[in-house]
Design a protein around this motif. Structure first.
Motif, PDB file in Angstrom:
ATOM      1  N   HIS A   1      13.913  -5.249  -2.880  1.00 13.53           N
ATOM      2  CA  HIS A   1      13.188  -5.189  -4.159  1.00 13.53           C
ATOM      3  C   HIS A   1      13.800  -4.175  -5.127  1.00 13.53           C
ATOM      4  O   HIS A   1      13.282  -3.996  -6.235  1.00 13.53           O
ATOM      5  CB  HIS A   1      11.720  -4.823  -3.904  1.00 13.53           C
ATOM      6  N   ARG A   2      14.856  -3.496  -4.673  1.00 16.29           N
ATOM      7  CA  ARG A   2      15.545  -2.484  -5.485  1.00 16.29           C
ATOM      8  C   ARG A   2      14.568  -1.410  -5.980  1.00 16.29           C
ATOM      9  O   ARG A   2      14.619  -0.974  -7.130  1.00 16.29           O
ATOM     10  CB  ARG A   2      16.297  -3.136  -6.645  1.00 16.29           C
ATOM     11  N   THR A   3      13.700  -1.006  -5.078  1.00 16.45           N
ATOM     12  CA  THR A   3      12.669  -0.025  -5.409  1.00 16.45           C
ATOM     13  C   THR A   3      12.516   0.972  -4.272  1.00 16.45           C
ATOM     14  O   THR A   3      12.184   0.588  -3.138  1.00 16.45           O
ATOM     15  CB  THR A   3      11.313  -0.713  -5.659  1.00 16.45           C
ATOM     16  N   ALA A   4      12.730   2.239  -4.558  1.00 18.14           N
ATOM     17  CA  ALA A   4      12.505   3.284  -3.558  1.00 18.14           C
ATOM     18  C   ALA A   4      11.025   3.615  -3.506  1.00 18.14           C
ATOM     19  O   ALA A   4      10.404   3.867  -4.555  1.00 18.14           O
ATOM     20  CB  ALA A   4      13.307   4.525  -3.898  1.00 18.14           C
ATOM     21  N   PRO A   5      10.419   3.625  -2.325  1.00 12.05           N
ATOM     22  CA  PRO A   5       8.983   3.922  -2.226  1.00 12.05           C
ATOM     23  C   PRO A   5       8.706   5.404  -2.428  1.00 12.05           C
ATOM     24  O   PRO A   5       9.581   6.248  -2.221  1.00 12.05           O
ATOM     25  CB  PRO A   5       8.627   3.482  -0.809  1.00 12.05           C
ATOM     26  N   PRO A   6       7.468   5.736  -2.811  1.00 16.48           N
ATOM     27  CA  PRO A   6       7.140   7.136  -3.108  1.00 16.48           C
ATOM     28  C   PRO A   6       6.868   7.966  -1.862  1.00 16.48           C
ATOM     29  O   PRO A   6       6.498   7.444  -0.809  1.00 16.48           O
ATOM     30  CB  PRO A   6       5.870   7.012  -3.946  1.00 16.48           C
ATOM     31  N   THR A   7       7.058   9.261  -2.012  1.00 17.56           N
ATOM     32  CA  THR A   7       6.644  10.250  -1.030  1.00 17.56           C
ATOM     33  C   THR A   7       5.400  10.932  -1.581  1.00 17.56           C
ATOM     34  O   THR A   7       5.479  11.631  -2.593  1.00 17.56           O
ATOM     35  CB  THR A   7       7.743  11.296  -0.806  1.00 17.56           C
TER      36      THR A   7
ATOM     37  N   ASN B   1       0.818  -1.211   0.000  1.00 18.41           N
ATOM     38  CA  ASN B   1       0.000   0.000   0.000  1.00 18.41           C
ATOM     39  C   ASN B   1       0.853   1.263   0.000  1.00 18.41           C
ATOM     40  O   ASN B   1       0.429   2.307  -0.518  1.00 18.41           O
ATOM     41  CB  ASN B   1      -0.958  -0.023   1.181  1.00 18.41           C
ATOM     42  N   LEU B   2       2.061   1.175   0.559  1.00 17.85           N
ATOM     43  CA  LEU B   2       3.000   2.295   0.456  1.00 17.85           C
ATOM     44  C   LEU B   2       3.372   2.533  -1.005  1.00 17.85           C
ATOM     45  O   LEU B   2       3.344   3.673  -1.491  1.00 17.85           O
ATOM     46  CB  LEU B   2       4.250   1.997   1.282  1.00 17.85           C
ATOM     47  N   LEU B   3       3.713   1.458  -1.720  1.00 16.72           N
ATOM     48  CA  LEU B   3       4.073   1.592  -3.133  1.00 16.72           C
ATOM     49  C   LEU B   3       2.895   2.103  -3.963  1.00 16.72           C
ATOM     50  O   LEU B   3       3.095   2.789  -4.979  1.00 16.72           O
ATOM     51  CB  LEU B   3       4.553   0.248  -3.689  1.00 16.72           C
ATOM     52  N   ALA B   4       1.680   1.783  -3.537  1.00 19.06           N
ATOM     53  CA  ALA B   4       0.484   2.213  -4.270  1.00 19.06           C
ATOM     54  C   ALA B   4       0.135   3.663  -4.009  1.00 19.06           C
ATOM     55  O   ALA B   4      -0.814   4.194  -4.598  1.00 19.06           O
ATOM     56  CB  ALA B   4      -0.695   1.317  -3.909  1.00 19.06           C
ATOM     57  N   GLY B   5       0.883   4.321  -3.118  1.00 20.10           N
ATOM     58  CA  GLY B   5       0.635   5.732  -2.838  1.00 20.10           C
ATOM     59  C   GLY B   5      -0.535   5.992  -1.928  1.00 20.10           C
ATOM     60  O   GLY B   5      -1.106   7.091  -1.926  1.00 20.10           O
TER      61      GLY B   5
ATOM     62  N   GLU C   1       7.208   8.699  -7.251  1.00 21.85           N
ATOM     63  CA  GLU C   1       6.620   7.445  -7.721  1.00 21.85           C
ATOM     64  C   GLU C   1       7.620   6.333  -7.412  1.00 21.85           C
ATOM     65  O   GLU C   1       8.813   6.591  -7.303  1.00 21.85           O
ATOM     66  CB  GLU C   1       6.348   7.494  -9.234  1.00 21.85           C
ATOM     67  N   PRO C   2       7.161   5.071  -7.255  1.00 25.63           N
ATOM     68  CA  PRO C   2       8.124   3.987  -7.021  1.00 25.63           C
ATOM     69  C   PRO C   2       9.235   4.023  -8.063  1.00 25.63           C
ATOM     70  O   PRO C   2       8.971   4.160  -9.262  1.00 25.63           O
ATOM     71  CB  PRO C   2       7.261   2.727  -7.156  1.00 25.63           C
ATOM     72  N   ARG C   3      10.484   3.915  -7.602  1.00 24.61           N
ATOM     73  CA  ARG C   3      11.621   4.091  -8.518  1.00 24.61           C
ATOM     74  C   ARG C   3      12.601   2.929  -8.409  1.00 24.61           C
ATOM     75  O   ARG C   3      13.000   2.526  -7.314  1.00 24.61           O
ATOM     76  CB  ARG C   3      12.358   5.384  -8.190  1.00 24.61           C
ATOM     77  N   ASP C   4      13.003   2.413  -9.554  1.00 21.20           N
ATOM     78  CA  ASP C   4      14.013   1.361  -9.630  1.00 21.20           C
ATOM     79  C   ASP C   4      15.356   1.928  -9.169  1.00 21.20           C
ATOM     80  O   ASP C   4      15.820   2.952  -9.695  1.00 21.20           O
ATOM     81  CB  ASP C   4      14.110   0.860 -11.069  1.00 21.20           C
TER      82      ASP C   4
END
Length: 411
Positions: free
Chosen positions: A358-364, A26-30, A381-384
């Motif tokens: 997961h090599r993915t920074a979560p969004p703010t 849900n964090l990644l989903a914003g 946005e989620p970033r590689d």
């Protein structure tokens, strides 16, 4: 000889979800965990702030009735997170005297304390529950986890405001390095969304008053930020030596490469505007890990969404990372979870570990116009995060001038 320390299990119950994975998804989903408080006491006490980030799943939906009756909500959250982390790590077969708990809280059993005070005033001393003191003790959550999992190598509790559970992780690292345990469950919990805390934080002008739009109230680093959003919940990480983890065939999420604790000795609530104590904690963490500033790819910042606090943290970041700072993907996840106070560092450590895993920074979320005084690459946005070895740090700062930082590396 310095040992490698690794993360092998995670657990959480937060405003974003009842588990660590649901919270991450849900964090990644914003999503935002902030919502209007439904309890009658908001109107009864005419509170000027009418929203918070309550836990998405009630402990009553997870725990047994007798556990609910005998534990403060902060301990209920701790037990849920601790059990999930333990199961996620494969329930390690470790002797009880080699299993330790490093837990944390910022406030402790405020609901138990104030409910008991109401009972005493209204119904007399004979009606005060005999479990009141064990339930309100700040060490109650850590004790609940330790007793549930039969940890006999020590159950320690840190109380250093909003830096508490990051400091607990630092302690776990140190205790494993010292050989005091083979496995440590480290984490923190808080359940302080209460009329007295809301009124108090509001009086010091620390809370957002965006009652009409709770989901967009927490706005770290945005020009329109006006305070933090209170959150609640717990998070736990299973931390062990790499040798122990590999011997039992455990999955490794990330390496815990070090951590540091400093203090400002500046003001009881305000951060040092120069950010010197925070900067020293970041530098000490990287030095302990033998990592250069140019190796840091990601930071989960403290970023509470207060006008003064966000600037102070940026000042510290700029002092430490200099010209490399624009190359770092910065995530301020309190925009989604609200501020879990003593549990904040632990949930943000999990988000940092999963960002590397997961090599993915979560969004703010909620950053529509970045403060021109803050020159950061804030992830929207989620970033590689790319390939190869990655290093990340997670920052936590608290009232009393407490600073705590932990560092992680891809496994």
């Amino acid at each position: 000889m310095t040992k490698k320390i690794v993360i092998t299990g995670i657990g959480a119950t937060s405003p974003l979800g009842g588990t660590a994975r649901d919270s991450w998804t849900n964090l990644l989903a914003g999503e935002s965990g902030a919502r209007t408080i439904e309890q009658d006491w908001v109107a009864e006490y005419e509170l000027p702030v009418t929203f918070a980030a309550n836990a998405r799943v009630s402990p009553a939906d997870v725990l047994e009735r007798h556990e609910i009756k005998r534990l403060d909500p902060s301990s209920q959250f701790a037990l849920i997170a601790g059990r999930e982390a333990w199961a996620d790590a494969g329930a390690p077969d470790v002797p009880s005297d080699r299993l330790a708990i490093d837990w944390a809280t910022g406030i402790g059993g405020v609901w138990t304390l104030l409910d008991a005070w109401d009972t005493l005033r209204e119904r007399g001393p004979r009606r005060v529950l005999p479990m009141t003191v064990p339930m309100l003790m700040p060490n109650g959550p850590g004790a609940a986890v330790g007793m549930d999992l039969h940890a006999r190598a020590g159950i320690r509790t840190v109380v250093s405001a909003c830096a508490s559970s990051t400091e607990a992780l630092v302690n776990a690292y140190d205790h494993l390095q010292a050989g005091l345990a083979d496995v440590v469950i480290a984490g923190g919990s808080e359940s302080a969304i209460h009329p007295i805390t809301i009124a108090s934080f509001n009086s010091m002008q620390a809370l957002s008053r965006n009652n009409d739009d709770p989901a967009h109230a927490s706005r770290p680093y945005d020009v329109a930020r006006d305070g933090f959003v209170m959150g609640e919940g717990a998070a736990a990480l299973v931390v062990e030596t790499e040798e122990h983890a590999k011997a039992r065939g455990a999955r490794i999420y990330a390496e815990l490469i070090g951590g540091a604790v400093t203090s400002d000795a500046y003001h009881i609530t305000a951060p040092d505007p120069e950010g010197t104590g925070a900067a020293r904690a970041m530098v000490a963490t990287l030095e302990q890990a033998g990592v250069g500033i140019d190796q840091v790819a990601h930071i989960n910042v403290h970023a509470t969404s207060t006008p003064v606090g966000d600037i102070a943290e940026y000042t510290a970041l700029a002092a430490v990372f200099g010209e490399h700072l624009p190359n770092i993907a910065v995530s301020a996840t309190k925009a989604s979870t609200g501020h879990l106070l003593g549990g904040a560092g632990a949930i943000e450590a999990i988000f940092t570990v999963l960002a590397l895993h997961h090599r993915t920074a979560p969004p703010t979320i909620n950053v529509t116009e970045l403060d021109p005084e803050i020159d950061l690459d804030v992830v929207r946005e989620p970033r590689d995060l790319g390939d190869g070895p990655l290093v990340a740090i997670s920052n936590s700062f608290g009232f009393g001038g407490h600073n705590a930082v932990v560092g992680f590396r891809t496994a």
